[in-house]
Design a protein around this motif. Structure first.
Motif, PDB file in Angstrom:
ATOM      1  N   LEU A 149     -28.864 -79.630  11.762  1.00 18.24           N
ATOM      2  CA  LEU A 149     -27.637 -79.138  11.248  1.00 18.24           C
ATOM      3  C   LEU A 149     -27.556 -77.567  11.343  1.00 18.24           C
ATOM      4  CD1 LEU A 149     -27.298 -81.458   8.140  1.00 18.24           C
ATOM      5  CD2 LEU A 149     -26.012 -81.622  10.279  1.00 18.24           C
ATOM      6  N   LEU A 150     -26.274 -77.070  11.769  1.00 15.50           N
ATOM      7  CA  LEU A 150     -26.326 -75.275  11.893  1.00 15.50           C
ATOM      8  C   LEU A 150     -27.340 -74.807  12.733  1.00 15.50           C
ATOM      9  CD1 LEU A 150     -23.588 -73.800  10.739  1.00 15.50           C
ATOM     10  CD2 LEU A 150     -25.239 -72.993   9.082  1.00 15.50           C
ATOM     11  N   ASP A 151     -27.876 -75.470  13.747  1.00 15.33           N
ATOM     12  CA  ASP A 151     -28.982 -74.898  14.615  1.00 15.33           C
ATOM     13  C   ASP A 151     -28.675 -73.246  15.018  1.00 15.33           C
ATOM     14  OD1 ASP A 151     -31.001 -76.412  14.497  1.00 15.33           O
ATOM     15  OD2 ASP A 151     -30.501 -77.565  16.505  1.00 15.33           O
ATOM     16  N   GLU A 152     -27.305 -72.962  15.042  1.00  5.64           N
ATOM     17  CA  GLU A 152     -27.015 -71.676  15.758  1.00  5.64           C
ATOM     18  C   GLU A 152     -27.390 -70.631  14.716  1.00  5.64           C
ATOM     19  OE1 GLU A 152     -22.992 -73.719  13.978  1.00  5.64           O
ATOM     20  OE2 GLU A 152     -25.101 -74.170  14.983  1.00  5.64           O
ATOM     21  N   ILE A 153     -27.704 -70.863  13.561  1.00  8.38           N
ATOM     22  CA  ILE A 153     -27.909 -69.750  12.551  1.00  8.38           C
ATOM     23  C   ILE A 153     -29.664 -70.134  11.899  1.00  8.38           C
ATOM     24  CG2 ILE A 153     -27.578 -68.877  10.224  1.00  8.38           C
ATOM     25  CD1 ILE A 153     -24.650 -69.599  10.428  1.00  8.38           C
ATOM     26  N   GLU A 154     -30.478 -69.451  12.654  1.00  8.69           N
ATOM     27  CA  GLU A 154     -31.856 -69.662  12.505  1.00  8.69           C
ATOM     28  C   GLU A 154     -32.406 -69.166  11.025  1.00  8.69           C
ATOM     29  OE1 GLU A 154     -33.686 -67.817  15.637  1.00  8.69           O
ATOM     30  OE2 GLU A 154     -33.212 -69.391  17.060  1.00  8.69           O
ATOM     31  N   ASP A 155     -33.458 -69.876  10.677  1.00  2.40           N
ATOM     32  CA  ASP A 155     -34.018 -69.318   9.233  1.00  2.40           C
ATOM     33  C   ASP A 155     -34.109 -67.634   9.160  1.00  2.40           C
ATOM     34  OD1 ASP A 155     -33.998 -71.823   8.594  1.00  2.40           O
ATOM     35  OD2 ASP A 155     -36.133 -72.154   8.776  1.00  2.40           O
ATOM     36  N   ALA A 156     -34.525 -67.073  10.029  1.00  2.00           N
ATOM     37  CA  ALA A 156     -34.763 -65.778  10.086  1.00  2.00           C
ATOM     38  C   ALA A 156     -33.205 -65.053   9.686  1.00  2.00           C
ATOM     39  CB  ALA A 156     -35.324 -65.214  11.168  1.00  2.00           C
ATOM     40  N   GLU A 157     -32.002 -65.506  10.303  1.00  2.00           N
ATOM     41  CA  GLU A 157     -30.852 -64.788  10.217  1.00  2.00           C
ATOM     42  C   GLU A 157     -30.289 -65.427   8.671  1.00  2.00           C
ATOM     43  OE1 GLU A 157     -26.978 -63.149  11.101  1.00  2.00           O
ATOM     44  OE2 GLU A 157     -29.112 -62.796  11.490  1.00  2.00           O
ATOM     45  N   VAL A 158     -30.894 -66.524   8.191  1.00  2.00           N
ATOM     46  CA  VAL A 158     -30.191 -66.837   6.805  1.00  2.00           C
ATOM     47  C   VAL A 158     -31.034 -66.093   5.969  1.00  2.00           C
ATOM     48  CG1 VAL A 158     -30.256 -68.744   5.002  1.00  2.00           C
ATOM     49  CG2 VAL A 158     -29.806 -69.271   7.367  1.00  2.00           C
ATOM     50  N   GLU A 159     -32.078 -65.585   6.026  1.00  2.00           N
ATOM     51  CA  GLU A 159     -32.870 -64.927   5.298  1.00  2.00           C
ATOM     52  C   GLU A 159     -32.126 -63.274   5.237  1.00  2.00           C
ATOM     53  OE1 GLU A 159     -37.386 -63.231   4.321  1.00  2.00           O
ATOM     54  OE2 GLU A 159     -37.055 -64.536   5.858  1.00  2.00           O
ATOM     55  N   ARG A 160     -31.723 -62.973   6.189  1.00  2.00           N
ATOM     56  CA  ARG A 160     -31.022 -61.572   6.517  1.00  2.00           C
ATOM     57  C   ARG A 160     -29.885 -61.455   5.985  1.00  2.00           C
ATOM     58  NH1 ARG A 160     -27.542 -59.101   8.897  1.00  2.00           N
ATOM     59  NH2 ARG A 160     -26.646 -60.792   9.969  1.00  2.00           N
ATOM     60  N   LEU A 161     -29.128 -62.596   5.915  1.00  2.00           N
ATOM     61  CA  LEU A 161     -27.765 -62.655   5.514  1.00  2.00           C
ATOM     62  C   LEU A 161     -27.823 -62.681   3.976  1.00  2.00           C
ATOM     63  CD1 LEU A 161     -26.105 -65.281   7.387  1.00  2.00           C
ATOM     64  CD2 LEU A 161     -25.403 -63.001   7.544  1.00  2.00           C
ATOM     65  N   MET A 162     -28.843 -63.330   3.324  1.00  2.00           N
ATOM     66  CA  MET A 162     -29.022 -63.097   1.816  1.00  2.00           C
ATOM     67  C   MET A 162     -29.577 -62.128   1.288  1.00  2.00           C
ATOM     68  SD  MET A 162     -30.762 -67.113   0.861  1.00  2.00           S
ATOM     69  CE  MET A 162     -30.532 -66.863  -0.500  1.00  2.00           C
ATOM     70  N   ALA A 163     -30.418 -61.312   1.820  1.00  2.00           N
ATOM     71  CA  ALA A 163     -31.064 -59.896   1.635  1.00  2.00           C
ATOM     72  C   ALA A 163     -29.771 -59.049   1.732  1.00  2.00           C
ATOM     73  CB  ALA A 163     -32.070 -59.625   2.379  1.00  2.00           C
ATOM     74  N   ASP A 164     -29.129 -58.988   2.518  1.00  2.00           N
ATOM     75  CA  ASP A 164     -27.886 -58.332   2.930  1.00  2.00           C
ATOM     76  C   ASP A 164     -27.044 -58.314   1.475  1.00  2.00           C
ATOM     77  OD1 ASP A 164     -28.955 -57.331   5.097  1.00  2.00           O
ATOM     78  OD2 ASP A 164     -27.562 -57.939   6.423  1.00  2.00           O
ATOM     79  N   ALA A 165     -26.455 -59.591   1.461  1.00  2.00           N
ATOM     80  CA  ALA A 165     -25.706 -59.936   0.274  1.00  2.00           C
ATOM     81  C   ALA A 165     -26.359 -59.525  -1.097  1.00  2.00           C
ATOM     82  CB  ALA A 165     -25.242 -61.345   0.350  1.00  2.00           C
ATOM     83  N   ARG A 166     -27.454 -59.818  -1.261  1.00  2.00           N
ATOM     84  CA  ARG A 166     -27.955 -59.252  -2.556  1.00  2.00           C
ATOM     85  C   ARG A 166     -27.993 -57.869  -2.595  1.00  2.00           C
ATOM     86  NH1 ARG A 166     -34.280 -59.719  -2.956  1.00  2.00           N
ATOM     87  NH2 ARG A 166     -34.078 -58.130  -1.437  1.00  2.00           N
ATOM     88  N   MET A 167     -28.442 -57.123  -1.445  1.00  2.00           N
ATOM     89  CA  MET A 167     -28.052 -55.673  -1.720  1.00  2.00           C
ATOM     90  C   MET A 167     -26.936 -55.003  -1.852  1.00  2.00           C
ATOM     91  SD  MET A 167     -29.807 -52.869  -1.345  1.00  2.00           S
ATOM     92  CE  MET A 167     -31.374 -53.531  -0.611  1.00  2.00           C
ATOM     93  N   LYS A 168     -25.650 -55.654  -1.451  1.00  2.00           N
ATOM     94  CA  LYS A 168     -24.335 -55.265  -1.793  1.00  2.00           C
ATOM     95  C   LYS A 168     -24.294 -55.566  -3.008  1.00  2.00           C
ATOM     96  CE  LYS A 168     -22.411 -56.051   2.816  1.00  2.00           C
ATOM     97  NZ  LYS A 168     -21.517 -56.912   3.768  1.00  2.00           N
ATOM     98  N   ARG A 169     -24.588 -56.551  -3.706  1.00  2.00           N
ATOM     99  CA  ARG A 169     -24.523 -56.879  -5.005  1.00  2.00           C
ATOM    100  C   ARG A 169     -25.238 -55.634  -6.100  1.00  2.00           C
ATOM    101  NH1 ARG A 169     -23.388 -62.215  -6.135  1.00  2.00           N
ATOM    102  NH2 ARG A 169     -23.509 -61.975  -8.391  1.00  2.00           N
ATOM    103  N   GLU A 170     -26.486 -55.375  -5.613  1.00  2.00           N
ATOM    104  CA  GLU A 170     -27.127 -54.593  -6.499  1.00  2.00           C
ATOM    105  C   GLU A 170     -26.604 -53.022  -6.260  1.00  2.00           C
ATOM    106  OE1 GLU A 170     -30.974 -54.838  -4.598  1.00  2.00           O
ATOM    107  OE2 GLU A 170     -31.657 -56.158  -6.442  1.00  2.00           O
ATOM    108  N   THR A 171     -25.868 -52.811  -5.173  1.00  2.00           N
ATOM    109  CA  THR A 171     -25.062 -51.319  -5.032  1.00  2.00           C
ATOM    110  C   THR A 171     -23.784 -51.352  -5.683  1.00  2.00           C
ATOM    111  OG1 THR A 171     -24.776 -51.940  -2.980  1.00  2.00           O
ATOM    112  CG2 THR A 171     -26.848 -50.843  -3.275  1.00  2.00           C
ATOM    113  N   GLY A 172     -23.132 -52.527  -5.933  1.00  2.00           N
ATOM    114  CA  GLY A 172     -21.959 -52.591  -6.355  1.00  2.00           C
ATOM    115  C   GLY A 172     -21.027 -52.776  -5.700  1.00  2.00           C
ATOM    116  N   GLU A 173     -21.079 -52.973  -4.334  1.00  2.00           N
ATOM    117  CA  GLU A 173     -20.220 -53.215  -3.154  1.00  2.00           C
ATOM    118  C   GLU A 173     -19.617 -54.661  -3.493  1.00  2.00           C
ATOM    119  OE1 GLU A 173     -21.372 -52.318   0.913  1.00  2.00           O
ATOM    120  OE2 GLU A 173     -22.900 -51.392   0.104  1.00  2.00           O
ATOM    121  N   GLU A 174     -20.272 -55.438  -3.845  1.00  2.00           N
ATOM    122  CA  GLU A 174     -19.514 -56.824  -4.326  1.00  2.00           C
ATOM    123  C   GLU A 174     -20.026 -57.332  -5.618  1.00  2.00           C
ATOM    124  OE1 GLU A 174     -20.347 -59.868  -1.548  1.00  2.00           O
ATOM    125  OE2 GLU A 174     -19.409 -58.959  -0.001  1.00  2.00           O
ATOM    126  N   GLY A 175     -18.965 -57.746  -6.394  1.00  2.00           N
ATOM    127  CA  GLY A 175     -19.101 -58.223  -7.753  1.00  2.00           C
ATOM    128  C   GLY A 175     -19.723 -59.905  -7.896  1.00  2.00           C
TER     129      GLY A 175
END
Length: 501
Positions: A467-493
């Motif tokens: 399922l969803l082979d086009e998004i590898e585990d490393a990419e999922v980890e990067r997406l999560m880290a980026d989203a968390r960083m945006k939350r920490e810096t206040g870019e997203e609530g």
């Protein structure tokens, strides 16, 4: 009114409740009438992009909920929470027995959880340990031979439990965690769902009133979930039930409740990793209680990523009523201050410190190791949360876990619980209950996936391990880290603000 007549008192109370609900509904619905008329016309004329997949009821409900989330005057969080946890009363074809699980004197439950959180943590992830407290819960069962208006008998809670057990015909015990974005709802809101599952399995549910955010941050809810599991395995003195074998217990939940199921499973797996030579135990009310895996997990639209970083958050938004992160962030910025929010000291997420959003017991999407887990059953629609479910299902299946995956075309979040009239919803509930029955009966569960089309319910097989082979585990980890960083810096609530999650 004759106050000496219990039936008259009940009828009068019911009438007042109906009138109150009608007045409240009118205040909410009346301003939206022009929108609803427009939606109905568009659907009837085939002009809506979803009219070929949805019936008119789904179209109206989804568009109505969306309109509420875009209100320029959001309701304070405390008020919404109190509204969502208001008890509507108990009546109709269900048995409810309320219990309070006493707080254990030992510190082992809390320390075991803290140790597991620490073992799975990365540098910079912060959380404050939650105190252990008594946990309220409701035994829920099906009550045969009564209509939807039959009042609850005037019995003790123990007598209600005995009546409930008199109608149990199987070994299935469902440990249920309600949805509600981790800050809304409670067992009262999910009584119809739990009683339905009890009826379909011939079993019983223990529905847990876990502590809600934002007042109670992570890991309070997970701690309550663990206490409830230990309560089933090793009931303290004066409990109504006898010890329940782990092989007869299924963790189940919807949305945020699915998150708690998977978080609790990650805790149990970590507990076993930390004690490879012997069965792990936790001291609970004077006993060393072994903590085995349950028979299985059965999850409906589980919310597994609190960062909400996966592509389906946006790509499936036209089929869902959940708000996209950007619109939800705007809402959070304008929430009126109340006694619950913002917290003191302030934090960037209702449920936890933003630094720990990518912890496996906060966002199970971050968990890399599911080896040795019990069988999993996951169902989603074409909803905002589908991708996170796919990645978790894929990882688990690749690591040898038996995973049953079901995906319903064009259906929104928790569709089977909201649109019970649909044949697809009936099919979903039947599969949900059958999985619970099968794992408790010890049947072999083979990994399998299926995509189910809207209206026709035609099934097409899916390979769960890909399922969803086009998004590898490393990419999922990067997406999560980026989203968390945006939350920490206040870019997203804060991003999940709906009352039906």
């Amino acid at each position: 009114m004759d106050v000496s007549n219990p039936l008259a008192v009940q009828v009068d109370s019911d009438c007042r409740d109906v009138l109150s609900n009608l007045r409240s509904s009118f205040k909410v619905v009346f301003p939206k009438l022009p929108l609803l008329l427009q939606v109905a016309a568009s659907h009837t004329l085939g002009l809506s992009s979803t009219s070929s997949k949805w019936d008119l009821r789904i179209e109206l409900v989804v568009k109505f909920i969306r309109s509420l989330t875009s209100s320029p005057k959001p309701t304070p969080i405390g008020k919404v929470q109190r509204m969502s946890t208001k008890d509507p009363g108990i009546k109709g074809p269900l048995w409810i027995s309320k219990v309070t699980i006493p707080k254990p004197d030992e510190a082992d439950v809390q320390s075991s959880l803290i140790s597991a959180i620490g073992a799975l943590s990365r540098d910079g992830e912060n959380c404050t340990p939650a105190p252990i407290e008594p946990v309220e819960a409701e035994w829920t069962g099906s009550r045969a031979g009564v209509d939807s208006h039959r009042p609850r008998p005037d019995l003790s809670e123990k007598q209600h439990f005995d009546r409930l057990m008199s109608e149990v015909t199987s070994n299935v015990t469902v440990l249920y965690f309600h949805g509600g974005a981790l800050y809304l709802m409670d067992p009262a809101s999910h009584r119809p769902i739990c009683s339905k599952l009890a009826k379909m399995t011939g079993g019983r549910c223990l529905s847990v009133r876990y502590r809600l955010a934002p007042k109670h941050a992570f890991p309070a809810a997970v701690l309550d979930a663990l206490v409830a599991y230990l309560y089933l395995l090793s009931p303290p003195p004066n409990s109504y039930h006898e010890p329940v074998l782990a092989k007869h217990i299924v963790f189940a939940g919807d949305s945020a409740g699915g998150n708690l199921c998977m978080s609790l499973l990650q805790f149990i797996l970590q507990l076993h990793r930390s004690s490879p030579e012997a069965a792990p135990t936790i001291r609970f009310h004077g006993h060393d209680v072994e903590v085995p895996l349950p028979a299985g997990l059965a999850l409906n639209s589980a919310w597994l990523d609190l960062t909400r970083c996966m592509p389906s958050i946006y790509s499936n938004s036209h089929f869902d009523y959940l708000p996209a992160p950007s619109s939800a962030a705007d809402l959070m910025k304008h929430f009126p201050k109340d006694d619950m929010w913002p917290t003191d000291p302030p934090r960037g997420d209702l449920y936890c410190d933003t630094s720990i959003l990518c912890h496996p017991m906060v966002s199970p999407l971050a968990a890399q190791d599911w080896t040795g887990a019990c069988p999993l059953w996951l169902v989603y629609g074409s909803e905002c949360l589908t991708d996170e479910g796919k990645v978790v299902a894929r990882r688990a299946a690749q690591q040898g876990v038996s995973v049953v995956w079901q995906e319903y075309e064009a259906m929104p979040h928790c569709f089977s619980m909201i649109f019970e009239h649909l044949q697809g919803s009936k099919k979903c509930f039947a599969s949900w209950a059958q999985f619970m029955t099968d794992v408790v009966d010890g049947k072999t569960i083979e990994s399998r996936g299926v995509y189910i089309t809207a209206k026709t319910l035609k099934e097409s097989p899916l390979d769960v391990a890909h399922l969803l082979d086009e998004i590898e585990d490393a990419e999922v980890e990067r997406l999560m880290a980026d989203a968390r960083m945006k939350r920490e810096t206040g870019e997203e609530g804060e991003t999940k603000v709906l009352p039906r999650l």
